[in-house]
Motif scaffolding. Structure first.
Motif, short mmCIF file in Angstrom:
data_model
loop_
_atom_site.label_atom_id
_atom_site.label_comp_id
_atom_site.label_asym_id
_atom_site.label_seq_id
_atom_site.Cartn_x
_atom_site.Cartn_y
_atom_site.Cartn_z
N PHE A 221 0.85 -1.20 0.00
CA PHE A 221 0.00 0.00 0.00
C PHE A 221 0.88 1.25 0.00
N LEU A 222 1.94 1.26 0.82
CA LEU A 222 2.86 2.40 0.90
C LEU A 222 3.54 2.64 -0.45
N LEU A 223 3.99 1.56 -1.11
CA LEU A 223 4.67 1.69 -2.40
C LEU A 223 3.72 2.26 -3.46
N VAL A 224 2.44 1.88 -3.40
CA VAL A 224 1.44 2.41 -4.34
C VAL A 224 1.18 3.89 -4.06
N MET A 225 1.10 4.26 -2.77
CA MET A 225 0.80 5.64 -2.40
C MET A 225 1.95 6.60 -2.71
N LYS A 226 3.14 6.07 -2.96
CA LYS A 226 4.26 6.93 -3.34
C LYS A 226 4.18 7.35 -4.82
N LEU A 227 3.46 6.57 -5.62
CA LEU A 227 3.42 6.82 -7.07
C LEU A 227 2.86 8.20 -7.44
N PRO A 228 1.75 8.66 -6.82
CA PRO A 228 1.24 10.00 -7.20
C PRO A 228 2.24 11.12 -6.99
N MET A 229 3.14 10.99 -6.00
CA MET A 229 4.14 12.04 -5.77
C MET A 229 5.10 12.12 -6.95
N TYR A 230 5.50 10.96 -7.46
CA TYR A 230 6.37 10.95 -8.64
C TYR A 230 5.60 11.39 -9.88
N GLY A 231 4.31 11.05 -9.91
CA GLY A 231 3.46 11.48 -11.02
C GLY A 231 3.37 13.01 -11.09
N ALA A 232 3.26 13.66 -9.92
CA ALA A 232 3.19 15.12 -9.88
C ALA A 232 4.50 15.74 -10.36
N LEU A 233 5.63 15.13 -9.99
CA LEU A 233 6.92 15.64 -10.45
C LEU A 233 7.07 15.44 -11.96
N ALA A 234 6.50 14.34 -12.48
CA ALA A 234 6.51 14.13 -13.93
C ALA A 234 5.64 15.17 -14.63
N LEU A 235 4.51 15.55 -14.00
CA LEU A 235 3.64 16.60 -14.56
C LEU A 235 4.38 17.94 -14.61
N LEU A 236 5.11 18.24 -13.54
CA LEU A 236 5.90 19.49 -13.51
C LEU A 236 6.97 19.47 -14.61
N THR A 237 7.60 18.30 -14.80
CA THR A 237 8.60 18.15 -15.87
C THR A 237 7.97 18.42 -17.23
#
Length: 487
Positions: A221-237
């Motif tokens: 569950f923790l590993l899945v919940m980390k994905l949106p944070m990286y997704g947001a950084l990808a959006l900023l990129t």
């Protein structure tokens, strides 16, 4: 016995609370010292509209990973040292921005300054050490609400200071002044606080480098919940790529995407390593905590603080365009939304203390969804005073909801409070990135409805939240177990 919250006291736990919100207030003054001076900075440095937009994006980029990292450092080294170092270190990019002579220097300084937005999570842990469970929501609400007001204070004071100094370069001294304030307060903070009241134990994580969980299911569950944070950084990129403001080349953009994938894999490996004991033995019942508590609060902060950051950015323009107003007047009307923080966030914490965490969150989240649904209906046929009243009513539910979220965060697992606050706080920034990206693609009405829809997702998730009650167990250095009351 030091009981109750005495706002006008500056002794004991109240001294710590006042110094905590002041530290947070200063971080927000520094973090948001650019927006009110945007026009004069653009003129002095000769920046294009695209470059100004880029600086605004860069200003929030680092905050997402920084909140997670600062949360870990707070749990490991304590809030006294961590806040002092943060205030001192981030005064340096503030000075660099103040005296930048070109876009590249300004861009790097604004990117680094995003890290000061992580200061919030330090005070959450500090306040939780000093206040009992029945006062914690109110205390955390005061900390968050009064500290958050730093952004509004910057907007009101920095243009006036610039005018007072006078001259085309005056903005530089106004910005540098905020850096000096941060540097001086780092010393005041360090000399005047302790991590815990006398005789109390400061519980630290057993291992550093990633969040501990207490079951194999929670690890996934923790590993899945980390994905949106990286997704947001990808959006900023993506926003900085040739498809956005074109600050990054196609090649650099793809390197950045690859870097984010690699970072996620490295963080996942570290998280699994920290929690590898789960594969050989079960954690005793008394030491377990359900990670779903953290996940639900993450989703709620995505909708509350995420929408606040996004709406504060767009509301002046929304009022100006909808009602054909002068931008200065529209900005003044829109500031009513941020002003609500002074009372709303402490109010949400107080309601949590008084009526229960889960019940309060359900009511406030439902109000938030209805509030944004109402704002989606605003058009030029509305009386202006009614539109402002609707925005302020919506703002109450948003900010009271933030207070109620952080009334619950410190009651999950004491030794991990910094990390939990860091992850939940980061989700607020993830929300802002997602909402502002949506705003660039849809109408104002659709933007408000998207926020209302995510609030309804949060409302559904809330039914998985368990009301904190009884005690949480922490192990002292001598091996004895301390039970901490959570309500």
């Amino acid at each position: 016995m030091d009981t109750g919250i005495k706002i006008f006291s500056f002794n004991g736990k109240m001294k710590v609370l006042h110094l905590s919100w002041m530290a947070f207030f200063i971080t927000f003054v520094v973090w948001f010292n650019f927006a009110p001076l945007l026009g004069v900075v653009q003129e002095t440095l000769g920046l294009t509209a695209a470059e100004i937009k880029t600086l605004l994006i860069l200003n929030v980029a680092l905050t997402i990973p920084a909140r997670v990292i600062i949360g870990m450092l707070t749990d490991r080294f304590g809030p006294r040292l961590t806040y002092a170092v943060l205030l001192a270190v981030f005064s340096l990019p503030c000075f660099a921005f103040a005296f930048a002579q070109n876009f590249e220097t300004a861009a790097l300084a604004r990117f680094l300054l995003g890290g000061i937005g992580a200061g919030f999570v330090i005070g959450i842990r500090m306040v939780s050490e000093w206040f009992p469970a029945n006062e914690l929501g109110t205390a955390e609400g005061i900390y968050g609400g009064w500290g958050n007001f730093g952004s509004a204070a910057a907007a009101m004071s920095l243009p006036a200071i610039t005018l007072l100094i006078g001259g085309p370069e005056a903005w530089r001294y106004a910005v540098a002044l905020t850096g000096a304030l941060s540097l001086v307060f780092s010393v005041i903070w360090y000399l005047n606080v302790t991590d815990t009241p006398k005789g109390s134990t400061y519980f630290k994580p057993k291992k550093s480098g990633a969040m501990e969980v207490t079951s194999k299911g929670d690890l996934l569950f923790l590993l899945v919940m980390k994905l949106p944070m990286y997704g947001a950084l990808a959006l900023l990129t993506w926003k900085l790529s040739p498809n956005g403001v074109a600050l990054l080349s196609e090649t650099v953009t793809w390197v950045a995407y690859a870097g984010l994938v690699l970072l996620y894999l490295l963080e996942a490996a570290k998280t699994i390593e920290i929690n590898k004991g789960l594969f050989s033995a079960d954690v005793p019942e008394m030491h377990r905590y359900p990670f779903k508590q953290v996940a639900v609060l993450n989703v709620l902060y995505f909708a509350t603080f995420g929408s606040e950051l996004a709406v504060v950015s767009m509301l002046p323009l929304f009022f100006a365009e909808t009602f054909n107003l002068d931008m200065v007047y529209a900005g003044l009307l829109a500031s009513a939304y941020a002003f609500m923080n002074l009372a709303s966030r402490p109010g949400g914490g107080w309601l949590s203390d008084k009526f229960g965490r889960k019940k309060t969150l359900i009511i406030l989240t439902a109000g938030l969804a209805l509030g944004y649904g109402l704002m989606a209906m605003i058009d030029s046929s509305w009386p202006l005073f009614l539109a402002v009243a609707a925005a302020m009513a919506c703002s109450f539910f948003v900010q009271a909801g933030e207070g109620a979220v952080f009334a619950t965060v410190p009651l999950i697992k004491r030794r991990l409070t910094g990390q939990i606050a860091g992850m939940t706080g980061a989700y607020g920034n993830v929300g802002a990135v997602v909402y502002l990206t949506a705003l660039s693609m849809v109408s104002y009405q659709a933007f408000f409805l998207i926020i209302a829809a995510t609030a309804l997702v949060g409302l559904a998730a809330l039914f998985l939240l368990e009301e904190p009650k009884g005690h949480m167990a922490e192990v002292k250095e001598d091996g004895s177990v301390e039970l901490i009351n959570v309500g």
